[in-house]
Every structure is written in structure tokens, then in C-alpha cells.
Design a protein around this motif. Structure first.
Motif, short mmCIF file in Angstrom:
data_model
loop_
_atom_site.label_atom_id
_atom_site.label_comp_id
_atom_site.label_asym_id
_atom_site.label_seq_id
_atom_site.Cartn_x
_atom_site.Cartn_y
_atom_site.Cartn_z
N LEU A 248 0.82 -1.21 0.00
CA LEU A 248 0.00 0.00 0.00
C LEU A 248 0.86 1.26 0.00
CD1 LEU A 248 -3.00 0.43 -0.08
CD2 LEU A 248 -3.08 0.26 2.40
N ARG B 299 -27.26 9.93 -5.60
CA ARG B 299 -26.27 10.26 -6.63
C ARG B 299 -26.86 11.22 -7.68
NH1 ARG B 299 -21.07 10.73 -8.38
NH2 ARG B 299 -20.63 9.67 -10.34
N LEU C 160 -25.49 14.97 -8.54
CA LEU C 160 -25.02 15.37 -9.87
C LEU C 160 -25.84 16.56 -10.38
CD1 LEU C 160 -24.38 11.89 -11.55
CD2 LEU C 160 -22.70 13.46 -10.58
N LEU D 225 -12.69 2.72 -10.01
CA LEU D 225 -13.09 3.16 -8.67
C LEU D 225 -14.54 3.63 -8.74
CD1 LEU D 225 -9.80 5.15 -8.22
CD2 LEU D 225 -10.35 3.00 -7.07
N ARG E 282 -20.25 -2.75 7.14
CA ARG E 282 -21.49 -2.36 7.80
C ARG E 282 -21.17 -1.39 8.94
NH1 ARG E 282 -26.67 -4.68 8.02
NH2 ARG E 282 -26.02 -6.32 6.60
N GLY E 283 -21.78 -0.25 8.92
CA GLY E 283 -21.50 0.75 9.95
C GLY E 283 -22.64 0.89 10.93
N SER E 284 -22.66 1.99 11.64
CA SER E 284 -23.70 2.16 12.64
C SER E 284 -25.01 2.59 11.99
CB SER E 284 -23.25 3.17 13.69
OG SER E 284 -22.62 4.26 13.07
N PHE F 285 -2.88 2.48 -9.24
CA PHE F 285 -4.15 1.87 -8.82
C PHE F 285 -5.33 2.43 -9.58
CE2 PHE F 285 -6.64 4.73 -6.07
CZ PHE F 285 -5.71 5.70 -5.71
#
Lengths: 251, 490
Positions: free
Chosen positions: B409, B449, B453, B424, B434-436, B418
Motif C-alpha cells: 500500500l 447520486r 449530480l 473506482l 457495515r457501519g452504525s 491503482f
């Protein structure tokens, strides 16, 4: 963590665009008006350790207060890089390069800061390591790099660290936070063991325990009584700042 | 090595063309207008007695040598230009570009999840979103504007006007009638500065459709002739429906497609030798349950790929209709069908692939689907680039720096490469841990999105005199269309 206010939606080849952004950043930073400070934050955003070190030398040669150089130049860059990572505009290799550039600058400036007694105030002391039995340390290393570049003092115990080792180091350095990383569901139990050991030794709640890793969830963090968890290095920075009462949430 | 998929052997392409040339002689191709019949007769083509005297149509038997001569004068490649006059789309070789689908009459309302009539605001929103997405090399006149205040008599011109007002990109468009084309060409010429500028640096390509089987209507054939004379690129969109309006076999439909396009190229090149022309199409199978044209079927994709292969064999620029779905929602079926055909189209090396954003077998447009399709397209484009080698060593030079530390890295090479090694994705694609906060599904992410835009969109500044010329053309065409509509029909 990203509310969109810092997002610029770069097209591919973002570096050219960053140059355009510098004036905006400078205006946001308010005090950053010196071209030298602008070049400093650009060197961090570009992730160029050589350039950052050169500018740090130049600052010293010109008699610039090293703490000023950090706070008005380099640190603005690392904050920007963190924001852009949070927005998905910069990526892990960029972030790491920014952190390396930050380290290179601090290394040059640190002796002079010591001499002047104007050492950058450490945000806190953090003991880090991966859970017992877990040798996967990419995530932990990233957290260490970002937190260190952002002003935390990091004591990295490496991989497969026992609960006893965490406790001993935390006592030795008078740590504020202990962070335990685990990639595997099988080693996540080691995070629980560290928290229990901290409790047994009476270190909590003064010492906060935080956890991270691919399989770690907020549910697991709550279950084992951790003081917080994060999904990535930038979230970890925010978490650590909040735990120290220095986060943007408290500001 | 650029990865490719080919469905036809050289022998089979030879057979397809042999039979297509046979079809051009027997049964021949129905021609729907007197000027076209005249043009063909003056080139020595035998055109039979009109079946329908009122329409002056007749069946032309087009001999292979004449078709070959016309193929020889058709350009092997050409470019479309953006408003700045830069090359933006290369029609030719194995270059692959995508544009949103065209001509929907409905849009999927993201709040109610119901299809409703499309309006000007929908077209504007689609253009704003496509303008920001590099996956779309060109805009399209994506939806028909149905609201009461949009002048329906000049619906085709109006769509193009809206796109030109909101975009700098090239445009894939088309007219709704034989008489409507000139106004659109005038509009583009005003945008380019002059008809000559438009000819030199065309910003738009016009879809022109024969009617299957083997029928060039008055509308389609007149458009071909007018475009050829104006030097504005034409894209022949032949659409055989295998089993319905064309032979049920894929090979048989590809043969009919070839005959229809060859006939079109002959007309086009006779009218304007050297004018840019595209071997395009929207072939599909005929669904034996519904009688519809399933755009998401794998056989539909196969037809598009095979038709393009024949065009490539002849050395012509190619077009196809993919990245669409038959689903009514932006759901798993929509994602699977659209992503699959995006991949197949890219691997077939089709120069322009239309259809992104479309639902319900081309009846309905969703701008949320468009941003999801953009991710599928980017993946397809990545796949089509294949595996590239950069630097002298593949791995040893990097290991020389890391040893066994695993610290890839931090390598300069990682940071330098990369972005080209990996596509990407935007946050439409969820790869996060998975978050809170509760995770959101792809439609919700796509809505966010689209909003982002649109909020960042900036309308291109157009010079006052160009806007005035636009207005003059719209006024003139409105009068013409209204007068024409008032004429008695017999």
C-alpha cells in the motif's frame, strides 16, 4: 461522516484540480495566506514526503515558527486529505502518502519545536495492536499512520498482542485510548478479552477501549462494552478525537 | 491484448452476406417514395411497378455490384465533436462508447415508483446527469416531452433544442418525420456556426430506421437522403424481431438486418458519396409469450453483437442497442440484464451502444437506472481494456522493495497505478463495511447520486446570437408543422 460539504467530486486525474482548490482552502483556513503555507499543504495533499521535508527545512531557514508551519500549513493538508478520503475522492494509497509526507515534515520540525518549548500538543496517547492470534495488520497500520500524522502519540504493539501486553503498555505510558484490531470473526473474541483485562485492572473508564476490523459491527462493539468502533482510519481519527473531547462533534 | 468475443465464424459471415445480397434481389426491398425510386433508377436499379400508387412505392432489386460500390465510398470511420470542437466520439475500429437510450415516452417516478408521461423537466434532468458521467461519451434525445405546453408538432426538434441548451457533448438523435429533419439540421448548424462547420465537425448522429422486413419507408429513406446531402452522420437502426418480423433464427435475423442496412447504405451513398454512415441496429428476439421485444434477453444481445460483427467485417462503424431491461422497476432483473449486455457489447467492440437508463423494453426511462448503468458500463469498459503490463517486471521489482513485509500500500507504484488498474466506483456501488447507520439499497443510493449530480450541474453558457438563431428556427418550424397539420389528409 461525510455530509457532502467538503466534497468536490473530482474527475479522474484529481491532482490538477487540487491546485485549483488551494485558494479556496486557504480562504477557508482564514489565516493561511502565506504562499509557503500553501505549498506545505499542497505537498501533503500530493503525498510527497521529499517536498514536505524540503518545505519544512525552508521554514526553519526562514525563521518560521515550526508550530505555525504545522498548524497553518501541513496540518491543513492532512485534514483536507482526510475529508477527501471520507468523501470517496481520495483513496488509501493517497491517504497513506499524505500521512508519510506529514511524518517527514514533523520529523524535520520536531527538534526545533522541542528547542522552543512549543511542542505540538499531542491529542492523546493511544496503544494499538491486533488481537491475540490475528496477524492481519493493514488496517491497524493505517489507523496508526493516520492518527500519528494527525497529532496522536501512538504506541504500536504490532500483531497478535495478548490482553496482558495491552494492559502493561497502557499502564506504562499512561494511555488515553487502547485500540484493538481484528480481521477474523475467530479473533474478535480477543477484543473482548482486552476490554475485560482493562476492566479487571481498573483502567476503565479512564482509559477508553476502541475496536476495528472488517467483521466488527456497532452491535459487537456494544455487546463487549467497547467505547467505540470505526470502519476505517479516518473514522477512527474522528472517534479518537471525540473520545478525547477534541472532536468536531464537541467543537 | 484486448479481450474480444466473436459469435460468427468467417465462413458464417460470408454466408450471411451472400444471402443478404440474394435478399436484395429477391424478394428485393420496398421503397416508399418517388424520389428514392428515381435515385435508384438513375443508378440502373430495376424498381418494380408501384403496388400503392398513392405512396409511389415499389420494390427495388438492388444488384450486389452497386451495393459494393456504395460500400466502397462509405467512410471506415469518423468522429463526433463536442461543442468546443474537440473530437469526442470515434466511430470506427474497436472503440466503444455509450449513450443513454432514446425516445422514451414515460419515466419512472422515483417517489411513486409509477411510470408517468415524460416531460421537459425529465429530459433536462437526464441530460444534466449524463453530462457529468464520463461513461457517456454522448447525450441522446432521451425522452419525448409530453406536457401540454411542449409544442408536439415539433417534438423532435424540441428535444434536440433542450439537449443542445444543456449539454456540450455530442448527441445521438433522430427526427420523427421526413419534414422534421431539416429544422434539426438547421439547429445543429446554428450551434456549430454554419452548415459547413457542421459538415466538417458534426456534433450529432441521426438514427434512421427501416421498417422490417426489407422496407425503407418514405420517412426513413428521405431522412437518409437529406442527411447524406447535408454530410451529417446517419446511423441505420434496423430492428428485425427474430420470429416476428424476421426469421426466427438468430442467423436469419442477422441476414435480414444486413440486407436492410446494405439497402440503406446504397441509398445514402448514392445521394451523398463519402457521407458518414453507421452500421447500426436495435435487433431483438420476438417474445413468444408477450409478443414484445425483450431488450434484456441474452439472444437480443447476441443479435446486436452478431450484426455488429458483420458491419465490422465490411469495415464500417457500428452501433447497437443494449444496457436496457424489460423490468418495470430498477431492480435485480434490471441490473442483471443491463450489466450483462453492457459487458457483451463492450467485448464485441460496438462503437456506440445506446440504451442505458431504459426500462420496460424501451418504454420507460429512469435517471436512477442511468447512474446505476453507468457503473455497469464502467466495469464493462474496464473489462474491455483487458490486463495491461506496466513497467519491466510484473512483481519482482515491487517485491524488491517490500520483501516479505507486505507493505504494498505504501509503494509509489501502488499510488501511481491503482487508478488505471482498478475502476473506482461511485457510491452507487456499495462496498463499505457495515457501519452504525442502516445500509441503503442501490435505488436509494442512486437517488442520492442523481440529486448530487444535478445540484452540481452547470448549464453551458451559449452566445446570445446562437440562442436567437435557435428561437428563429423553432418559430419557423412551428409555423411549418402547424400549417402541415392543418392540411387535409386523403
Amino acid at each position: 461522516m461525510c455530509d457532502g460539504s467538503q466534497c468536490y467530486d473530482f474527475p479522474p486525474g484529481y491532482n490538477a484540480r487540487l491546485i485549483v482548490l488551494i485558494p479556496r482552502l486557504i480562504s477557508q483556513g482564514g489565516s493561511v495566506s502565506d504562499p509557503l503555507f500553501g505549498a506545505m499543504l499542497q505537498s501533503i495533499i500530493d503525498g510527497s514526503p521529499d517536498k514536505a521535508a524540503e518545505l519544512a527545512q525552508q521554514a526553519l531557514a526562514n525563521g518560521v515558527d515550526p508550530l505555525e508551519a504545522v498548524n497553518r500549513g501541513f496540518a491543513v493538508g492532512i485534514k483536507f486529505a482526510g475529508d477527501q478520503f471520507g468523501c470517496g475522492e481520495m483513496f488509501l494509497p493517497d491517504l497513506l502518502a499524505s500521512a508519510e509526507a506529514m511524518k517527514a515534515a514533523i520529523k524535520i520540525l520536531e527538534p526545533e519545536m522541542l528547542k522552543r518549548g512549543s511542542q505540538r500538543e499531542a491529542l492523546g496517547k493511544i496503544v494499538l495492536g491486533t488481537a491475540r492470534g490475528d496477524i492481519h495488520d493493514i488496517g491497524k497500520n493505517l489507523v496508526a499512520t493516520i492518527l500519528s500524522a494527525s497529532g496522536f502519540q501512538i504506541f504500536d504493539l504490532g500483531t497478535s498482542v495478548t490482553p496482558e501486553q495491552f494492559v502493561a503498555k497502557a499502564k506504562e505510558v499512561d494511555a488515553d485510548i487502547v485500540g484493538v484490531s481484528a480481521l477474523l470473526t475467530t479473533t474478535m473474541a480477543g477484543q473482548k478479552a482486552v476490554i475485560e483485562a482493562l476492566d479487571r485492572n481498573g483502567l476503565r473508564p479512564r482509559v477508553k477501549a476502541i475496536i476495528g476490523g472488517a467483521a466488527v459491527t456497532s452491535k459487537w462493539a456494544a455487546e463487549i462494552g467497547a467505547d467505540g468502533f470505526s470502519r476505517n482510519a479516518i473514522d477512527a481519527l474522528e472517534l479518537a478525537k471525540n473520545l478525547m473531547g477534541k472532536g468536531t462533534a464537541q467543537a | 491484448m484486448r479481450p474480444r468475443i466473436q459469435l460468427l465464424s468467417p465462413e458464417l459471415i460470408g454466408r450471411i452476406l451472400r444471402e443478404a445480397f440474394e435478399l436484395l434481389m429477391n424478394p428485393g426491398v420496398r421503397m416508399g417514395s418517388a424520389p428514392v425510386v428515381e435515385l435508384l433508377r438513375s443508378a440502373g436499379v430495376e424498381v418494380g411497378v408501384a403496388n400503392n400508387v398513392a405512396n409511389n412505392d415499389g420494390v427495388a432489386r438492388i444488384p450486389e455490384p452497386l451495393v459494393r460500390q456504395c460500400l466502397a465510398s462509405a467512410p471506415r470511420d469518423f468522429y463526433l465533436y463536442n461543442r468546443q470542437g474537440e473530437k469526442a466520439v470515434h466511430y470506427g475500429g474497436d472503440d466503444v462508447h455509450f449513450d443513454p437510450g432514446s425516445c422514451c415516452v414515460q419515466v419512472l417516478d422515483p417517489d411513486t415508483l409509477e411510470a408517468r408521461q415524460s416531460e421537459t423537466r425529465d429530459l433536462v434532468r437526464i441530460v444534466q446527469v449524463a453530462e457529468a458521467l464520463p461513461q457517456f461519451a454522448a447525450q441522446s434525445t432521451a425522452v419525448v416531452c409530453n406536457e401540454n405546453d411542449a409544442p408536439s408538432a415539433i417534438g423532435d426538434l424540441y428535444r434536440l433544442l433542450v439537449v443542445l441548451q444543456h449539454s456540450d457533448k455530442p448527441v445521438v438523435t433522430g427526427s420523427f418525420s421526413a419534414a422534421g429533419l431539416q429544422g434539426m439540421i438547421d439547429l445543429l448548424a446554428a450551434d456549430s456556426g454554419s452548415p459547413e462547420n457542421l459538415r466538417q465537425k458534426p456534433r450529432a448522429v441521426f438514427d434512421v430506421c427501416p421498417s422490417p422486413p426489407l422496407n425503407w419507408s418514405e420517412f426513413g429513406s428521405h431522412n437518409l437522403l437529406d442527411l447524406a446531402r447535408a454530410g451529417v452522420p446517419a446511423e441505420i437502426v434496423s430492428m428485425p424481431l427474430a420470429g416476428g418480423t424476421a426469421p426466427v433464427t438468430l442467423a436469419g435475423s442477422v441476414t435480414q438486418h444486413a440486407a436492410e442496412v446494405l439497402a440503406g447504405i446504397t441509398l445514402h451513398q448514392l445521394a451523398g458519396p463519402g457521407s458518414p454512415i453507421v452500421w447500426g441496429g436495435a435487433p431483438a428476439i420476438f417474445d413468444m409469450r408477450t409478443g414484445g421485444a425483450p431488450m434484456g434477453a441474452v439472444e437480443t444481445a447476441m443479435l446486436n453483437m452478431a450484426c455488429a460483427e458483420v458491419g465490422k467485417h465490411l469495415g464500417l462503424p457500428t452501433h447497437g442497442y443494449l444496457v436496457a431491461t424489460d423490468s418495470k422497476f430498477v431492480d435485480a432483473q434490471a441490473g442483471a440484464e443491463s450489466a450483462r449486455s453492457a459487458m457483451l457489447g463492450a467485448l464485441a467492440g460496438i462503437n456506440m451502444i445506446s440504451g442505458a437508463g431504459m426500462l420496460e423494453s424501451l418504454a420507460c426511462f429512469s435517471v436512477e437506472k442511468l447512474v446505476i448503468d453507468a457503473e455497469s458500463i464502467a466495469s464493462a469498459q474496464r473489462l474491455a481494456r483487458g490486463i495491461e503490463v506496466s513497467g519491466e517486471s510484473l512483481a519482482t521489482a515491487m517485491f524488491a522493495q517490500t520483501g516479505l513485509s507486505g507493505e504494498f500500500l505504501k509503494l509509489k507504484e501502488t499510488r501511481a497505478l491503482f487508478r488505471q488498474e482498478q475502476y473506482l466506483p461511485s457510491p452507487v456501488i456499495d462496498r463499505s463495511a457495515r457501519g452504525s447507520e442502516p445500509p441503503r439499497d442501490v435505488f436509494t443510493r442512486a437517488r442520492t447520486r442523481v440529486d448530487e449530480l444535478v445540484s452540481k450541474y452547470q448549464k453551458p453558457p451559449l452566445p446570445e446570437d446562437v440562442l436567437r438563431r435557435f428561437q428563429d428556427i423553432v418559430d419557423r418550424e412551428t409555423q411549418r408543422a402547424v400549417a402541415a397539420a392543418a392540411l387535409p389528409r386523403n
